[in-house]
Structures are given as structure tokens and as C-alpha cells.
Design a protein around this motif. Structure first.
Motif, PDB file in Angstrom:
ATOM      1  N   GLU A 243       0.065  -3.284  14.128  1.00 43.94           N
ATOM      2  CA  GLU A 243       1.121  -3.375  15.122  1.00 43.94           C
ATOM      3  C   GLU A 243       2.458  -3.291  14.406  1.00 43.94           C
ATOM      4  O   GLU A 243       2.682  -3.966  13.387  1.00 43.94           O
ATOM      5  N   GLU A 244       3.350  -2.442  14.916  1.00 41.99           N
ATOM      6  CA  GLU A 244       4.674  -2.306  14.297  1.00 41.99           C
ATOM      7  C   GLU A 244       5.401  -3.640  14.312  1.00 41.99           C
ATOM      8  O   GLU A 244       5.385  -4.361  15.305  1.00 41.99           O
ATOM      9  N   GLY A 245       6.025  -3.969  13.171  1.00 39.98           N
ATOM     10  CA  GLY A 245       6.734  -5.235  13.030  1.00 39.98           C
ATOM     11  C   GLY A 245       5.869  -6.356  12.493  1.00 39.98           C
ATOM     12  O   GLY A 245       6.382  -7.417  12.119  1.00 39.98           O
ATOM     13  N   LYS A 246       4.554  -6.151  12.436  1.00 40.52           N
ATOM     14  CA  LYS A 246       3.619  -7.161  11.938  1.00 40.52           C
ATOM     15  C   LYS A 246       3.171  -6.797  10.521  1.00 40.52           C
ATOM     16  O   LYS A 246       3.339  -5.681  10.043  1.00 40.52           O
ATOM     17  N   TYR A 247       2.542  -7.775   9.865  1.00 44.31           N
ATOM     18  CA  TYR A 247       2.039  -7.570   8.509  1.00 44.31           C
ATOM     19  C   TYR A 247       0.895  -6.565   8.554  1.00 44.31           C
ATOM     20  O   TYR A 247       0.015  -6.643   9.418  1.00 44.31           O
ATOM     21  N   PRO A 355       8.485  -2.980   1.718  1.00 44.01           N
ATOM     22  CA  PRO A 355       8.058  -3.653   0.477  1.00 44.01           C
ATOM     23  C   PRO A 355       7.481  -5.044   0.731  1.00 44.01           C
ATOM     24  O   PRO A 355       6.685  -5.552  -0.070  1.00 44.01           O
ATOM     25  N   GLU A 356       7.877  -5.660   1.848  1.00 41.61           N
ATOM     26  CA  GLU A 356       7.348  -6.995   2.190  1.00 41.61           C
ATOM     27  C   GLU A 356       6.007  -6.928   2.898  1.00 41.61           C
ATOM     28  O   GLU A 356       5.404  -7.964   3.187  1.00 41.61           O
ATOM     29  N   GLY A 357       5.554  -5.713   3.212  1.00 44.93           N
ATOM     30  CA  GLY A 357       4.237  -5.564   3.816  1.00 44.93           C
ATOM     31  C   GLY A 357       4.234  -5.463   5.330  1.00 44.93           C
ATOM     32  O   GLY A 357       3.163  -5.533   5.950  1.00 44.93           O
ATOM     33  N   LYS A 358       5.400  -5.283   5.940  1.00 40.55           N
ATOM     34  CA  LYS A 358       5.452  -5.167   7.395  1.00 40.55           C
ATOM     35  C   LYS A 358       5.428  -3.693   7.830  1.00 40.55           C
ATOM     36  O   LYS A 358       6.041  -2.843   7.186  1.00 40.55           O
ATOM     37  N   VAL A 359       4.714  -3.428   8.916  1.00 39.38           N
ATOM     38  CA  VAL A 359       4.620  -2.071   9.457  1.00 39.38           C
ATOM     39  C   VAL A 359       5.948  -1.711  10.112  1.00 39.38           C
ATOM     40  O   VAL A 359       6.380  -2.366  11.061  1.00 39.38           O
ATOM     41  N   MET A 360       6.585  -0.680   9.601  1.00 39.30           N
ATOM     42  CA  MET A 360       7.887  -0.271  10.124  1.00 39.30           C
ATOM     43  C   MET A 360       7.752   0.743  11.258  1.00 39.30           C
ATOM     44  O   MET A 360       8.364   0.591  12.308  1.00 39.30           O
TER      45      MET A 360
END
Length: 379
Positions: A243-247, A355-360
Motif C-alpha cells: 500500500e502506498e505510504g506504508k512500509y 530509503p526508509e522503506g516506505k512505498v512512494m
């Protein structure tokens, strides 16, 4: 000495003829075309893939003639140059055929020739009533649109009619194949069944048919529907996790050297990550590699790419990576589960991860927007 010289001359004279002998001929008469050109195209694999394109004249009375030398049976595309009418028809080695009818669709042709094509003509007539029903459903739809009726209602009615026609067509085609497992003509109607019945039908074919003149064609269908079968199995056993915005979810797949690779193992190292779902069978995926390689080289200190090969054969995947000199990481999805978990619905399919692992963001196909985003976040 004189006799040997004559024999050598005769041998050299006949050799080119035998090497280039034509083993398939199609003669045709289009009743609605004159003084035109027939464009013939088919993919020949003898031994390497080669797209054959030829232009055949159609005379003032609608007649044409074409011969070629082929090893396998091919489903050729026949197009009338002037009006774009297109049909598909099987070219089979060591056979000859004569066709007659309107240029718009082979289903309405009268087919004659060698015994194979006579049987094909019989099967054609078996399925013809269903195609006439499809035409009637379309004519009803077109009339409704011309009369200004509600489009949503017409769409619904036509889809319902086509579903009902297809159920009966699939049943008739499937029964014919089951009753004729040792007949090559059964291969020509494999796709006239429900998609879930195609692989089982291929597996039931006699060895002589499965590995005979239609082997190349059957292999292509089997490969395509094996991927579909895996995808359907994966959808039953996996659920969407991305899901976009999630890890970003993790996966562990084999890399090109046979070692386990975990996506999360490259997170937290200050780089953006692009997960590229692709396949060696996907022309658009291959076409996109040069530009991706430019961006990878340009931003490789801040960018990592992971290519995930989907619904592929391992040897074809590795060959495509090596042949295209793709420099980034590569892993192999063996069962389609990862694609379901990541919501892949088209190819190529790219997932950009921070870089933090979140889906952009996720991108379907080759789009300028994908490269614009990379420039925005990496420049």
C-alpha cells in the motif's frame, strides 16, 4: 572422368531445388477484393525466431497464391492492404489448401485441399453457428447505439449474450477435442474452450499430436497458460499487502546465482529502491531497459533496482539478463505469489520505495512519469 563431371553438374543443379522446396501452398479467392495486396505475417522458429512478412498480389478476380517452406505449423496473420481486414489461418507443412469467401474472417471461408484442411473445414462448420450468434449480438448492439439507447444497458445485454454463447461454444469445442485426441485439427480449436480447460486438453493430446507438426504452436500456448495457472493459484493463496505510504512488504527469492535474496536486506542504507516486475516474454519490459540503465548509472550512488522476473522460465530469464547487459540485482519469482502480494496487474510494474522503506508510488507500464519522479527525488 566425363561421367563424373556430368554427375557432379547434375547434383549441383538439383541441390538448390531440394534445399528450398516449398512444402506448403495456399490458393485463395476473396469474393469481395480485387486488384489488391495480401499481407502475410507469421513468426518462424527454424531454428531461431524470425518474423516473416510477405506481400502477395490479389488479381482482378480476387485470386492469390502463396507457397513457402516451413518445419512447424504456424498461425499466420492475413491482412488485406486496402481495407485492413484481418484473419488468422494455420499454415501446415506438407499440406496445401484452397480457400474462398469474404476477406473479413476465415470463419466464413469455404476451405478445401488436403485431408487435414478438409477436416478443418468440418470443424469450422461445427463452430460457425456460434460466430453467427456473436455477429447477431453485435448487430443488435450497433443498432441500439444508432437508435440512441442507453449504452450501459446495451453493454450489459451484449456481455450477457456473449457469455451464454461462449458457454455453449466451449462445450462443443471441448467435446470435439476429447473425442479426437489423435487429430491435429483439435489443436486448432484449443483456444475455443474455457481458459481453465486449455492446459488439461493439451495434456490429454496423443504424443503424436503433442510432439508433431503443431509442437511449436502448442508449446507457446502451454507456456502462456501455465503462467496464467500459476497466477490463479497464487491469487488463491496470497493477498495484497502493498500500500502506498506504508512500509514495503518483504520477500525472499533466489537471485541469479541461486542464493536467497531478501528485499529488506537492502533497506536502511540511504538508497531509494525500485522494484521492477518484468518478464523475458514482455516486449515493453525489454524496450525499457536502456533508459532504466541510463538512470541506474546516473543515480547509482543513491538508487538500487531489483528486477523480479515473473511467470518466466529460468533459462530464458537468465539469458535475457545477460543478453541485455542489465547491471542491477535480479531475482526469480517462481510461483506468482510475490506479484499478488505487491498488487502487480500489468508488466512492467515498478514500485518506488524510499530509503526508509516506505512505498512512494507504483507505475504500470513504461511511463515518463516514473522517470520524472526519479529525477525529482534523486537530483
Amino acid at each position: 572422368m566425363y561421367i563424373k563431371t556430368i554427375f557432379a553438374f547434375i547434383l549441383l543443379s538439383v541441390m538448390p531445388l531440394s534445399l528450398h522446396a516449398q512444402n506448403f501452398t495456399i490458393k485463395g479467392h476473396f469474393t469481395d477484393v480485387a486488384n489488391d495486396t495480401l499481407l502475410i505475417e507469421y513468426v518462424k522458429r527454424e531454428p531461431e525466431k524470425n518474423v516473416v512478412n510477405v506481400s502477395i498480389p490479389i488479381d482482378a478476380n480476387g485470386f492469390f497464391n502463396y507457397s513457402c517452406n516451413i518445419k512447424w505449423a504456424y498461425n499466420a496473420e492475413l491482412t488485406i492492404q486496402s481495407n485492413g481486414n484481418k484473419s488468422y489461418f494455420f499454415f501446415v507443412p506438407d499440406e496445401s489448401v484452397e480457400i474462398e469467401g469474404l476477406s473479413a474472417s476465415w470463419i466464413y471461408w469455404d476451405i478445401n485441399g488436403t485431408e487435414f484442411y478438409q477436416r478443418l473445414n468440418s470443424v469450422n462448420h461445427l463452430l460457425l453457428p456460434f460466430y453467427k450468434e456473436f455477429d447477431a449480438a453485435r448487430a443488435k448492439y450497433d443498432k441500439g447505439m444508432a437508435d440512441g439507447l442507453d449504452k450501459a444497458m446495451l453493454d450489459s445485454e451484449r456481455k450477457a449474450a456473449n457469455r451464454e454463447i461462449n458457454k455453449r461454444r466451449w462445450s462443443v469445442a471441448g467435446q470435439y477435442i476429447k473425442d479426437h485426441l489423435d487429430d491435429e485439427v483439435s489443436v486448432t480449436i484449443l483456444l475455443d474452450q474455457d481458459c481453465t480447460d486449455i492446459l488439461p486438453a493439451i495434456r490429454m493430446l496423443s504424443p503424436e499430436v503433442r510432439h508433431g507438426r503443431f509442437k511449436d504452436y502448442i508449446d507457446g500456448i502451454a507456456s502462456m497458460f501455465s503462467r496464467l495457472e500459476k497466477e490463479m493459484d497464487a491469487e488463491k493463496s496470497a493477498t495484497l499487502e502493498l500500500e502506498e505510504g506504508k512500509y514495503v512488504p518483504d520477500f525472499t527469492l533466489k537471485d541469479i546465482n541461486g542464493n536467497d535474496f531478501s528485499l529488506h536486506s537492502i533497506l536502511g542504507k540511504g538508497k531509494y529502491i525500485v522494484i521492477d516486475f518484468w518478464g523475458s516474454w514482455c516486449a515493453w519490459c525489454i524496450k525499457g531497459f536502456p533508459e532504466m540503465a541510463e538512470y541506474y548509472d546516473k543515480y547509482k550512488d543513491r538508487l538500487e533496482i531489483v528486477g523480479v522476473a515473473c511467470y518466466d522460465k529460468e533459462e530464458k530469464w537468465k539469458d535475457a539478463v545477460n543478453r541485455n547487459n542489465i547491471p542491477w540485482l535480479h531475482v526469480f519469482s517462481y510461483d506468482g505469489t510475490t506479484e499478488v502480494r505487491f498488487g502487480v496487474t500489468a508488466y512492467p510494474y515498478k514500485v518506488v520505495v524510499s530509503p526508509e522503506g516506505k512505498v512512494m508510488k507504483c507505475f504500470k507500464g513504461e511511463t515518463d512519469e516514473f522517470y520524472e519522479m526519479l529525477d525529482d527525488v534523486l537530483k
